[in-house]
Structures are given as structure tokens and as C-alpha cells.
Design a protein around this motif. Structure first.
Motif, mmCIF file in Angstrom:
data_model
loop_
_atom_site.group_PDB
_atom_site.id
_atom_site.type_symbol
_atom_site.label_atom_id
_atom_site.label_comp_id
_atom_site.label_asym_id
_atom_site.label_seq_id
_atom_site.Cartn_x
_atom_site.Cartn_y
_atom_site.Cartn_z
ATOM 1 N N GLY A 27 -5.450 -4.666 -7.560
ATOM 2 C CA GLY A 27 -4.489 -3.588 -7.803
ATOM 3 C C GLY A 27 -4.822 -2.330 -7.027
ATOM 4 O O GLY A 27 -3.963 -1.753 -6.347
ATOM 5 N N LEU A 28 -6.080 -1.908 -7.109
ATOM 6 C CA LEU A 28 -6.483 -0.703 -6.377
ATOM 7 C C LEU A 28 -6.467 -0.951 -4.875
ATOM 8 O O LEU A 28 -6.102 -0.068 -4.097
ATOM 9 C CB LEU A 28 -7.871 -0.243 -6.818
ATOM 10 C CG LEU A 28 -7.981 0.280 -8.241
ATOM 11 C CD1 LEU A 28 -9.432 0.557 -8.600
ATOM 12 C CD2 LEU A 28 -7.122 1.503 -8.444
ATOM 13 N N GLY A 29 -6.860 -2.149 -4.458
ATOM 14 C CA GLY A 29 -6.853 -2.471 -3.027
ATOM 15 C C GLY A 29 -5.459 -2.383 -2.437
ATOM 16 O O GLY A 29 -5.275 -1.916 -1.309
ATOM 17 N N ALA A 30 -4.465 -2.795 -3.198
ATOM 18 C CA ALA A 30 -3.086 -2.722 -2.713
ATOM 19 C C ALA A 30 -2.556 -1.294 -2.734
ATOM 20 O O ALA A 30 -1.553 -0.996 -2.087
ATOM 21 C CB ALA A 30 -2.182 -3.615 -3.560
ATOM 22 N N SER A 31 -3.213 -0.418 -3.471
ATOM 23 C CA SER A 31 -2.775 0.972 -3.569
ATOM 24 C C SER A 31 -3.332 1.856 -2.457
ATOM 25 O O SER A 31 -2.919 3.007 -2.325
ATOM 26 C CB SER A 31 -3.198 1.564 -4.919
ATOM 27 O OG SER A 31 -2.622 0.831 -5.973
ATOM 28 N N GLY A 37 1.441 7.958 6.134
ATOM 29 C CA GLY A 37 2.707 8.026 5.416
ATOM 30 C C GLY A 37 2.476 7.925 3.920
ATOM 31 O O GLY A 37 1.349 7.782 3.453
ATOM 32 N N PRO A 38 3.569 7.985 3.174
ATOM 33 C CA PRO A 38 3.444 7.941 1.714
ATOM 34 C C PRO A 38 3.014 6.543 1.252
ATOM 35 O O PRO A 38 3.306 5.550 1.917
ATOM 36 C CB PRO A 38 4.857 8.272 1.223
ATOM 37 C CG PRO A 38 5.747 7.895 2.356
ATOM 38 C CD PRO A 38 4.954 8.107 3.612
ATOM 39 N N PRO A 39 2.316 6.493 0.131
ATOM 40 C CA PRO A 39 1.914 5.181 -0.384
ATOM 41 C C PRO A 39 3.136 4.403 -0.864
ATOM 42 O O PRO A 39 4.142 4.985 -1.260
ATOM 43 C CB PRO A 39 0.986 5.529 -1.545
ATOM 44 C CG PRO A 39 1.395 6.894 -1.960
ATOM 45 C CD PRO A 39 1.896 7.583 -0.721
ATOM 46 N N SER A 40 3.032 3.104 -0.831
ATOM 47 C CA SER A 40 4.124 2.245 -1.275
ATOM 48 C C SER A 40 4.046 2.058 -2.785
ATOM 49 O O SER A 40 3.196 1.323 -3.287
ATOM 50 C CB SER A 40 4.054 0.887 -0.583
ATOM 51 O OG SER A 40 4.966 -0.005 -1.177
ATOM 52 N N ALA A 45 3.004 -1.357 -7.509
ATOM 53 C CA ALA A 45 3.526 -1.883 -8.769
ATOM 54 C C ALA A 45 3.537 -3.402 -8.760
ATOM 55 O O ALA A 45 3.137 -4.043 -9.738
ATOM 56 C CB ALA A 45 4.930 -1.339 -9.021
ATOM 57 N N LEU A 46 3.978 -3.978 -7.659
ATOM 58 C CA LEU A 46 3.985 -5.441 -7.561
ATOM 59 C C LEU A 46 2.576 -6.009 -7.561
ATOM 60 O O LEU A 46 2.321 -7.057 -8.158
ATOM 61 C CB LEU A 46 4.739 -5.891 -6.320
ATOM 62 C CG LEU A 46 6.256 -5.768 -6.380
ATOM 63 C CD1 LEU A 46 6.883 -6.151 -5.046
ATOM 64 C CD2 LEU A 46 6.814 -6.640 -7.498
ATOM 65 N N ALA A 47 1.654 -5.330 -6.892
ATOM 66 C CA ALA A 47 0.271 -5.807 -6.854
ATOM 67 C C ALA A 47 -0.325 -5.841 -8.259
ATOM 68 O O ALA A 47 -0.923 -6.843 -8.664
ATOM 69 C CB ALA A 47 -0.568 -4.928 -5.942
ATOM 70 N N PHE A 48 -0.159 -4.763 -9.008
ATOM 71 C CA PHE A 48 -0.697 -4.742 -10.366
ATOM 72 C C PHE A 48 0.016 -5.764 -11.257
ATOM 73 O O PHE A 48 -0.622 -6.464 -12.041
ATOM 74 C CB PHE A 48 -0.603 -3.338 -10.973
ATOM 75 C CG PHE A 48 -1.692 -2.416 -10.536
ATOM 76 C CD1 PHE A 48 -2.976 -2.545 -11.028
ATOM 77 C CD2 PHE A 48 -1.441 -1.399 -9.627
ATOM 78 C CE1 PHE A 48 -3.998 -1.689 -10.629
ATOM 79 C CE2 PHE A 48 -2.439 -0.533 -9.219
ATOM 80 C CZ PHE A 48 -3.724 -0.674 -9.717
ATOM 81 N N LEU A 173 6.378 1.159 -11.808
ATOM 82 C CA LEU A 173 7.518 1.721 -11.073
ATOM 83 C C LEU A 173 8.024 2.988 -11.724
ATOM 84 O O LEU A 173 8.398 3.956 -11.043
ATOM 85 C CB LEU A 173 8.640 0.699 -10.945
ATOM 86 C CG LEU A 173 8.389 -0.451 -9.975
ATOM 87 C CD1 LEU A 173 9.480 -1.500 -10.088
ATOM 88 C CD2 LEU A 173 8.284 0.061 -8.551
ATOM 89 N N PHE A 174 8.062 3.011 -13.045
ATOM 90 C CA PHE A 174 8.544 4.195 -13.751
ATOM 91 C C PHE A 174 7.514 5.318 -13.736
ATOM 92 O O PHE A 174 7.849 6.477 -13.535
ATOM 93 C CB PHE A 174 8.893 3.842 -15.198
ATOM 94 C CG PHE A 174 9.391 5.010 -15.997
ATOM 95 C CD1 PHE A 174 10.719 5.380 -15.941
ATOM 96 C CD2 PHE A 174 8.523 5.771 -16.754
ATOM 97 C CE1 PHE A 174 11.183 6.468 -16.660
ATOM 98 C CE2 PHE A 174 8.977 6.864 -17.483
ATOM 99 C CZ PHE A 174 10.314 7.216 -17.429
ATOM 100 N N GLY A 175 6.241 4.967 -13.982
ATOM 101 C CA GLY A 175 5.248 5.992 -14.234
ATOM 102 C C GLY A 175 4.471 6.505 -13.038
ATOM 103 O O GLY A 175 3.851 7.556 -13.134
ATOM 104 N N VAL A 176 4.483 5.790 -11.916
ATOM 105 C CA VAL A 176 3.653 6.206 -10.797
ATOM 106 C C VAL A 176 4.049 7.574 -10.283
ATOM 107 O O VAL A 176 3.218 8.395 -9.956
ATOM 108 C CB VAL A 176 3.665 5.146 -9.675
ATOM 109 C CG1 VAL A 176 3.156 5.705 -8.371
ATOM 110 C CG2 VAL A 176 2.823 3.967 -10.095
#
Length: 177
Positions: A27-31, A37-40, A45-48, A173-176
């Protein structure tokens, strides 16, 4: 205390450690920001969510695949988990997440590492608002997990993996932001 002497108890605690390690690592690795640029948000969200779904599928039959202290506490409060097992899970989850973050730290180049996926409140969101959002998202996740593992469905933990993963992804997706 008989539970502490059983091999199934220690297998479950080890499963929670391994699950938390992989969850934090993936999860953190995908973040992380590998490119400018801005993070995805969608990617994280999909990774977690996919990590949670995968770990529920892989470890659900051993420990329930909690991987999350909030779930362990919810199962304890609902009398679905003994106190020794909950304490073992909580310790394993914290140590596993630390180990996963440590592995990620060691594998990631310094310029990419940044805050290692650490999130912070948006400048326009106060601490109280952040706590309320976190509580609501945790409640929606816990409710989904309880509904998915309800024996009245079909009793198979594997069938819970997708709704649990989707629920976690939805919360991200909602909370990030």
C-alpha cells in the motif's frame, strides 16, 4: 490461557504479522511518487484495496485476515475474538506494519522515499474534521467486514475478499483528499 499453547493461535498471529507487513509494503509502496506531479489517489486507493482483498483471501482461513487494528478491536468488542488473541493480533499488526515500512524504506531510493506515504490533513481540514472523517470511514469499513463475514451469507471467508477490498478502496477514495 490454553489458547496461547495452541499452534493455531501462533499460526494466526504469524499470519497477521505477515499480512500487516505485506499490506504496509504494498500500500505504501504504491503511494510513493516515482514521477513528478501529484500522487495518484486512484492508484493508492486501488493498491490498498487490492492488498486488503488479496490478504483476506490468502489469510482469512488462518486468522480472519484482519491486518488492521481497527478490525481486531471491533471483533474483540463484538465478542468474536478472545482477549489474548486480540492482543496477539494487535502486537503482530503493529510489528508487521513497522517491518513492512522498514523493508520499503530499505528498498526505495532516497529521492523517491519522501515521507514514505505518510498522509497529513489537507490545509483546509481541521483536526476535528479529520477525526470525524476517519471515524466514519472506519465504521463503514468495519460494517462491511462484519456483513461480509456473516455466517448467514455462505460461511466462506473467500467470498468476503472483494467487498472488503472494495470497501477499503472506497474509503481511501473519499478520505485521501
Amino acid at each position: 490461557m490454553r489458547e496461547l499453547r495452541s499452534s493455531s493461535f501462533w499460526r494466526a498471529v504469524l499470519a497477521e504479522f505477515l499480512g500487516s507487513l505485506l499490506y504496509a509494503l504494498l500500500g505504501l509502496g504504491a503511494s510513493l511518487r516515482w514521477a513528478p506531479g501529484p500522487p495518484s489517489v486512484l492508484g493508492a486507493a486501488l493498491a490498498f484495496g487490492l492488498a486488503q482483498a488479496t490478504l483476506v483471501q490468502a489469510l482469512g482461513h488462518v486468522s480472519g485476515g484482519h491486518v488492521n487494528p481497527a478490525l481486531t478491536l471491533a471483533f474483540l468488542l463484538a465478542s468474536q475474538l478472545s482477549l489474548p488473541r486480540a492482543l496477539g493480533y494487535l502486537l503482530a499488526q503493529v510489528l508487521g506494519a513497522l517491518a513492512g515500512a522498514g523493508v520499503l524504506y530499505g528498498l526505495t531510493p532516497a529521492p523517491v522515499r519522501g515521507t514514505l506515504g505518510l498522509s497529513a490533513l489537507h490545509p483546509g481540514v481541521g483536526p476535528g474534521q479529520g477525526v470525524v472523517v476517519e471515524l466514519l470511514l472506519t465504521a463503514q469499513f468495519v460494517l462491511c467486514v462484519f456483513a461480509s463475514f456473516d455466517d448467514r451469507h455462505d460461511g466462506r471467508p473467500g467470498s468476503a475478499a472483494l467487498p472488503v477490498g472494495f470497501s477499503l478502496a472506497l474509503g481511501h477514495l473519499f478520505g485521501v483528499r
